[in-house]
Design an enzyme around this catalytic site. Structure first.
Site, short mmCIF file in Angstrom:
data_model
loop_
_atom_site.label_atom_id
_atom_site.label_comp_id
_atom_site.label_asym_id
_atom_site.label_seq_id
_atom_site.Cartn_x
_atom_site.Cartn_y
_atom_site.Cartn_z
N GLU A 183 37.09 35.16 31.02
CA GLU A 183 36.97 36.61 30.89
C GLU A 183 38.14 37.30 30.19
OE1 GLU A 183 36.05 38.40 34.64
OE2 GLU A 183 34.27 37.20 34.95
N GLU A 227 29.59 31.84 36.43
CA GLU A 227 29.81 32.57 37.68
C GLU A 227 28.63 33.48 37.95
OE1 GLU A 227 33.48 34.82 38.06
OE2 GLU A 227 34.62 33.18 37.15
#
Ligand code: GCO
Length: 451
Positions: free
Chosen positions: A169, A355
């Site tokens: 991220e 995720e």
């Protein structure tokens, strides 16, 4: 006759769970580890809920064998974890701390002994503080330090590990770490944020080259992005533009350079002057072909025009009547929308859902069980939509629940529980939640029955 429909995943589908070093390991200053920016940030009063820190976290550094035992019990096919850069290079560069490498050596060996495939993330936000002291990610040198660290780890683990994730991220590390300042290092400066974005992307390309040059098992290299479908709050042109801007900043600003070797035009118009120097060759390095893209999916964003809002002139709204968790809107179709969009617009060779998960205020019932039905419902509904994307042809090879264990949820401290496994932070006792038992069954049967 049973009318039950079974949602079956492709043969060999990789079922996993994910964690990250700072969120679970603890042992913040043991065996030669240097401090990271999160060690520093947590000590600034007011930054983390209840003044929590990752000093002990889920004590995984000491309980890793028990934790692998739990993975075996759940039947995980893969485990995604991150390496703490400051355990390997306490100063960020220079001398290697062999004790740090040995921790991950033991972990990898144990996973493999049980047939669990390690997915190694090299950067999940815990930059060595020593590098922050030299300017951190806004300083281009950090990208080269990262490549050097990646090479060292790939040389050590690359004879056993084949799945590598350079970054987790980058949007969050760049914008939340350097623009809103809610994450370490807590800077609030748009130039620092965009310099971080560019240097992290650059370091991704450099690290991919370093891993491919140093690992002895043929590596598969990817990067993990947090992606969201962005919906306009109304059909008005203003709100559509707001949605386009959110999409630009969160999604395209990272996808486009990786897949197309350029930043999106509309973002350059808005933020170009915040970007650091882009040197010749940078965009080629950033767009080096990857073997897979990792998508972290949690929620969608509903955007409306908002001239008051810095950078985007757009802000997020939370429509009434929708379902929410402690942190976000619950929007299962978004996993489908995101996968299909990435597949159609960017055509990656393969996709992993790296995720997906939900915070639930779990408690232990009198009989010692944790009945987290809401998490089961969340996972099941998202898997249904993921399955839909796969059945339409999207090349999704695996799925990782965030998270294996309850852990340190960044600025929220220990107030958010994401685990399939409950952690009693006083005793460090682990309890497999009902969702963990449910997930184990899904893995075993490679799918689930629709009631
Ligand atoms: C992230 C990180 C995780 C978080 C999770 C829940 O995606 O933000 O990878 O570290 O804990 O997403 O917020």
């Amino acid at each position: 006759m049973s009318t039950e429909k079974f949602v079956r995943f492709p043969e060999g589908f990789i079922w996993g769970a994910a964690t990250s070093a700072y969120q679970i390991e603890g042992a913040w200053n043991e065996d030669g580890k240097g401090p990271s920016i999160w060690d520093t940030f947590c000590r600034i009063p007011g930054k983390i809920k209840d003044g929590d820190t990752g000093d002990v976290a889920a004590d995984h550094y000491h309980r890793w064998e028990e934790d692998v035992g739990i993975m075996v019990e759940l039947g995980l096919k893969a485990y995604r974890f991150s390496i703490a850069w400051p355990r390997i290079f306490p100063e960020g560069v220079g001398e290697v701390n062999q004790k740090g490498l040995d921790f991950y050596n033991r972990l990898v060996d144990k996973l493999l002994a049980h047939g669990i495939e390690p997915f190694v993330t090299l950067y999940h936000w815990d930059l060595p503080q020593a590098l922050q002291d030299k300017g951190g990610w806004p300083n281009r040198d950090t990208a080269y330090a990262f490549a050097n660290y990646a090479e060292t780890v790939a040389k050590e683990l690359g004879d056993r590990v084949s799945s590598w994730i350079t970054h987790n991220e980058p949007f969050v590390a760049a914008l939340i770490g350097h623009f809103t300042g809610e994450h370490a290092p807590g800077i609030q400066d748009p130039s620092a944020a965009f310099a971080t974005a560019h240097h992290i992307l650059l370091s991704h390309g450099l690290a991919a080259q370093a891993i491919r040059a140093s690992a002895s098992l043929k590596p598969k290299v990817g990067i993990v992005l947090n992606l969201h479908p962005i919906h306009p709050a109304s059909p008005s042109e203003e709100d559509k533009l707001a949605a386009k801007r959110f999409d630009g900043l969160i999604n395209r600003m990272f996808l486009d350079p990786i897949f197309f070797g350029k930043y999106p035009e509309d973002m350059l118009e808005l933020f170009g002057f915040f970007l650091p120097e882009i040197r010749p060759g940078d965009m080629d390095t950033i767009s080096i072909p990857i073997d897979f893209i990792g998508i972290n999916y949690y929620t969608r964003i509903v955007a409306r025009s908002d001239p008051e809002f810095p950078l985007l002139q757009a802000s997020q709204v939370y429509p009434e009547g929708n379902e929410y968790s402690q942190m976000w809107e619950i929007y299962p179709p978004g996993i489908y929308e995101t996968v299909i969009r990435v597949w159609k617009d960017y055509n990656p060779p393969s996709i992993f859902l790296t995720e997906n998960g939900i915070p639930v205020p779990d408690g232990v019932d009198f009989d010692g069980r944790v009945r987290d039905e809401r998490r089961i419902r969340y996972l099941r509904n998202h898997l249904l939509y993921l399955h839909k994307a796969i059945s339409e042809g999207a090349p999704v090879k695996g799925y990782f629940v965030w998270s294996l264990l309850d852990n340190f949820e960044w600025a929220h401290g220990y107030s958010m529980r994401f685990g399939l496994v409950y952690v009693d932070y006083k005793t460090q006792k682990r309890i497999i939640k009902d969702s963990g038992r449910w997930y184990a069954k899904v893995i075993k049967e490679n799918g689930f029955a629709l009631e």
